[in-house]
Design a protein around this motif. Structure first.
Motif, PDB file in Angstrom:
ATOM      1  N   LEU A 129      41.859  57.305  48.464  1.00  0.00           N
ATOM      2  CA  LEU A 129      43.259  57.041  48.125  1.00  0.00           C
ATOM      3  C   LEU A 129      43.804  55.881  48.959  1.00  0.00           C
ATOM      4  O   LEU A 129      44.513  55.011  48.444  1.00  0.00           O
ATOM      5  N   VAL A 130      43.466  55.884  50.235  1.00  0.00           N
ATOM      6  CA  VAL A 130      43.890  54.779  51.098  1.00  0.00           C
ATOM      7  C   VAL A 130      43.242  53.478  50.638  1.00  0.00           C
ATOM      8  O   VAL A 130      43.897  52.430  50.533  1.00  0.00           O
ATOM      9  N   GLY A 131      41.933  53.544  50.334  1.00  0.00           N
ATOM     10  CA  GLY A 131      41.251  52.353  49.850  1.00  0.00           C
ATOM     11  C   GLY A 131      41.842  51.833  48.549  1.00  0.00           C
ATOM     12  O   GLY A 131      41.975  50.623  48.348  1.00  0.00           O
ATOM     13  N   SER A 132      42.223  52.763  47.668  1.00  0.00           N
ATOM     14  CA  SER A 132      42.820  52.370  46.398  1.00  0.00           C
ATOM     15  C   SER A 132      44.160  51.678  46.608  1.00  0.00           C
ATOM     16  O   SER A 132      44.479  50.682  45.945  1.00  0.00           O
ATOM     17  N   ALA A 133      44.955  52.218  47.530  1.00  0.00           N
ATOM     18  CA  ALA A 133      46.268  51.626  47.803  1.00  0.00           C
ATOM     19  C   ALA A 133      46.143  50.239  48.423  1.00  0.00           C
ATOM     20  O   ALA A 133      47.001  49.377  48.210  1.00  0.00           O
ATOM     21  N   LEU A 134      45.055  50.001  49.169  1.00  0.00           N
ATOM     22  CA  LEU A 134      44.872  48.709  49.821  1.00  0.00           C
ATOM     23  C   LEU A 134      44.235  47.669  48.901  1.00  0.00           C
ATOM     24  O   LEU A 134      44.622  46.496  48.904  1.00  0.00           O
ATOM     25  N   LEU A 135      43.252  48.097  48.106  1.00  0.00           N
ATOM     26  CA  LEU A 135      42.484  47.150  47.293  1.00  0.00           C
ATOM     27  C   LEU A 135      43.018  46.984  45.877  1.00  0.00           C
ATOM     28  O   LEU A 135      42.816  45.936  45.250  1.00  0.00           O
ATOM     29  N   GLY A 136      43.700  48.007  45.357  1.00  0.00           N
ATOM     30  CA  GLY A 136      44.184  47.942  43.989  1.00  0.00           C
ATOM     31  C   GLY A 136      45.165  46.807  43.727  1.00  0.00           C
ATOM     32  O   GLY A 136      45.012  46.070  42.740  1.00  0.00           O
ATOM     33  N   PRO A 137      46.182  46.613  44.570  1.00  0.00           N
ATOM     34  CA  PRO A 137      47.153  45.536  44.312  1.00  0.00           C
ATOM     35  C   PRO A 137      46.550  44.140  44.229  1.00  0.00           C
ATOM     36  O   PRO A 137      46.838  43.407  43.280  1.00  0.00           O
ATOM     37  N   PRO A 138      45.704  43.722  45.188  1.00  0.00           N
ATOM     38  CA  PRO A 138      45.128  42.378  45.035  1.00  0.00           C
ATOM     39  C   PRO A 138      44.239  42.246  43.806  1.00  0.00           C
ATOM     40  O   PRO A 138      44.176  41.169  43.198  1.00  0.00           O
ATOM     41  N   LEU A 139      43.563  43.329  43.411  1.00  0.00           N
ATOM     42  CA  LEU A 139      42.743  43.267  42.204  1.00  0.00           C
ATOM     43  C   LEU A 139      43.619  43.167  40.956  1.00  0.00           C
ATOM     44  O   LEU A 139      43.301  42.440  40.010  1.00  0.00           O
ATOM     45  N   GLY A 140      44.724  43.913  40.938  1.00  0.00           N
ATOM     46  CA  GLY A 140      45.658  43.789  39.832  1.00  0.00           C
ATOM     47  C   GLY A 140      46.248  42.394  39.752  1.00  0.00           C
ATOM     48  O   GLY A 140      46.421  41.832  38.659  1.00  0.00           O
ATOM     49  N   LEU A 141      46.545  41.824  40.910  1.00  0.00           N
ATOM     50  CA  LEU A 141      47.054  40.459  40.958  1.00  0.00           C
ATOM     51  C   LEU A 141      46.014  39.477  40.417  1.00  0.00           C
ATOM     52  O   LEU A 141      46.353  38.529  39.690  1.00  0.00           O
ATOM     53  N   ALA A 142      44.741  39.714  40.744  1.00  0.00           N
ATOM     54  CA  ALA A 142      43.676  38.859  40.216  1.00  0.00           C
ATOM     55  C   ALA A 142      43.643  38.919  38.695  1.00  0.00           C
ATOM     56  O   ALA A 142      43.402  37.909  38.024  1.00  0.00           O
ATOM     57  N   GLY A 143      43.905  40.111  38.139  1.00  0.00           N
ATOM     58  CA  GLY A 143      43.943  40.235  36.690  1.00  0.00           C
ATOM     59  C   GLY A 143      45.025  39.377  36.072  1.00  0.00           C
ATOM     60  O   GLY A 143      44.824  38.751  35.022  1.00  0.00           O
ATOM     61  N   ALA A 144      46.177  39.310  36.716  1.00  0.00           N
ATOM     62  CA  ALA A 144      47.257  38.465  36.215  1.00  0.00           C
ATOM     63  C   ALA A 144      46.918  36.993  36.369  1.00  0.00           C
ATOM     64  O   ALA A 144      47.213  36.177  35.499  1.00  0.00           O
ATOM     65  N   LEU A 145      46.265  36.644  37.466  1.00  0.00           N
ATOM     66  CA  LEU A 145      45.946  35.239  37.728  1.00  0.00           C
ATOM     67  C   LEU A 145      44.862  34.700  36.810  1.00  0.00           C
ATOM     68  O   LEU A 145      44.683  33.481  36.723  1.00  0.00           O
ATOM     69  N   THR A 146      44.121  35.583  36.136  1.00  0.00           N
ATOM     70  CA  THR A 146      43.118  35.090  35.191  1.00  0.00           C
ATOM     71  C   THR A 146      43.750  34.296  34.065  1.00  0.00           C
ATOM     72  O   THR A 146      43.072  33.523  33.388  1.00  0.00           O
ATOM     73  N   ARG A 147      45.047  34.480  33.851  1.00  0.00           N
ATOM     74  CA  ARG A 147      45.740  33.746  32.793  1.00  0.00           C
ATOM     75  C   ARG A 147      46.123  32.334  33.225  1.00  0.00           C
ATOM     76  O   ARG A 147      46.550  31.537  32.399  1.00  0.00           O
ATOM     77  N   ARG A 148      45.974  32.031  34.476  1.00  0.00           N
ATOM     78  CA  ARG A 148      46.303  30.692  34.936  1.00  0.00           C
ATOM     79  C   ARG A 148      45.193  29.712  34.565  1.00  0.00           C
ATOM     80  O   ARG A 148      44.019  30.032  34.653  1.00  0.00           O
ATOM     81  N   PRO A 149      45.577  28.499  34.195  1.00  0.00           N
ATOM     82  CA  PRO A 149      44.567  27.453  34.032  1.00  0.00           C
ATOM     83  C   PRO A 149      44.147  26.928  35.397  1.00  0.00           C
ATOM     84  O   PRO A 149      44.778  27.223  36.409  1.00  0.00           O
ATOM     85  N   GLY A 150      43.092  26.172  35.436  1.00  0.00           N
ATOM     86  CA  GLY A 150      42.685  25.543  36.680  1.00  0.00           C
ATOM     87  C   GLY A 150      41.811  26.428  37.539  1.00  0.00           C
ATOM     88  O   GLY A 150      41.388  27.510  37.138  1.00  0.00           O
ATOM     89  N   PRO A 151      41.526  25.985  38.762  1.00  0.00           N
ATOM     90  CA  PRO A 151      40.595  26.687  39.659  1.00  0.00           C
ATOM     91  C   PRO A 151      41.031  28.116  39.989  1.00  0.00           C
ATOM     92  O   PRO A 151      40.198  29.001  40.104  1.00  0.00           O
ATOM     93  N   VAL A 152      42.334  28.331  40.170  1.00  0.00           N
ATOM     94  CA  VAL A 152      42.810  29.667  40.530  1.00  0.00           C
ATOM     95  C   VAL A 152      42.451  30.684  39.448  1.00  0.00           C
ATOM     96  O   VAL A 152      41.935  31.759  39.725  1.00  0.00           O
ATOM     97  N   GLY A 153      42.725  30.322  38.209  1.00  0.00           N
ATOM     98  CA  GLY A 153      42.406  31.216  37.114  1.00  0.00           C
ATOM     99  C   GLY A 153      40.918  31.438  36.957  1.00  0.00           C
ATOM    100  O   GLY A 153      40.469  32.552  36.661  1.00  0.00           O
ATOM    101  N   LYS A 154      40.130  30.388  37.165  1.00  0.00           N
ATOM    102  CA  LYS A 154      38.680  30.521  37.028  1.00  0.00           C
ATOM    103  C   LYS A 154      38.113  31.448  38.091  1.00  0.00           C
ATOM    104  O   LYS A 154      37.288  32.324  37.798  1.00  0.00           O
ATOM    105  N   VAL A 155      38.549  31.262  39.330  1.00  0.00           N
ATOM    106  CA  VAL A 155      38.069  32.134  40.416  1.00  0.00           C
ATOM    107  C   VAL A 155      38.471  33.575  40.158  1.00  0.00           C
ATOM    108  O   VAL A 155      37.665  34.504  40.342  1.00  0.00           O
TER     109      VAL A 155
END
Length: 218
Positions: A129-155
């Motif tokens: 649960l602690v791991g989920s609370a720590l790692l889930g937000p940045p992973l969710g943010l990565a999901g949103a950033l996939t919509r960006r063009p350019g290097p950020v979205g690609k990474v």
């Protein structure tokens, strides 16, 4: 009239719990297929066909990259609507990614409780649960950033396939399973295909003119 509510508007906060509970409960059920078939006392490599199929699914669903993929997927789903692609709306994807893994953990150990009995609030539950609370937000943010063009979205788009391939290389499934090599090869092939598709897709988008109304374009 059936009104379809967009995930990214009023009901965006439901995406994480729904995906998380589905992942956690299915993962636990798949792990218990040998129990349901009465094959617990049989060596993993000698179990029947249904148990082997469940073993394949279990080795996929139990992997950290699969849970990370769920959080990334949730972040991507929440970011579908234009308003959530704005910088001020990225927190929704982050929150949804965290809730996905938290609910997945709760559902996993809750389903385990139905099969095995015992207590739910154990050391493993608290740890994840602690791991989920720590790692889930940045992973969710990565999901949103996939919509960006350019290097950020690609990474951001390559987070899951790269993580999956790396885990299969450094932390492979247990060698006593007949599904170890099929899982490893399947994950590697899928990671290569996804990487190739993402690279080709972004190569085509590179020549496209970004919309001036898209705050993430550019």
């Amino acid at each position: 009239m059936i009104v379809v509510m967009s995930w990214s508007t009023r009901a965006w906060w439901l995406v994480g719990p729904i995906v998380g509970m589905a992942l956690g409960s299915v993962d636990s059920i798949v792990n218990h297929v040998p129990v349901l078939l009465g094959e617990v006392g049989i060596a993993r490599a000698e179990r029947g066909g249904w148990s082997q199929a469940a073993e394949f699914g279990s080795l996929i669903l139990d992997a950290g990259w699969a849970w990370a993929a769920a959080a990334v997927l949730v972040g991507w789903l929440v970011s579908q609507h234009a308003t959530t692609r704005q910088t001020s709306g990225l927190w929704r994807s982050a929150a949804a990614g965290g809730s996905a893994l938290i609910f997945a953990t709760a559902a996993y150990y809750g389903t385990d409780l139905l099969f095995d009995g015992g207590g739910w609030w154990g050391m493993a539950t608290r740890y994840w649960l602690v791991g989920s609370a720590l790692l889930g937000p940045p992973l969710g943010l990565a999901g949103a950033l996939t919509r960006r063009p350019g290097p950020v979205g690609k990474v951001a788009t390559l987070v899951v396939p790269a993580g999956a391939a790396l885990q299969m290389a450094l932390l492979p499934p247990p060698p006593d399973s007949r599904m170890t090599q099929p899982v490893r090869y399947s994950v590697w092939i899928a990671a290569v295909l996804v990487t190739a598709v993402v690279t080709a897709h972004r190569g085509r988008r590179r020549n496209a003119v970004p919309s001036p109304t898209d705050p993430l374009g550019g």
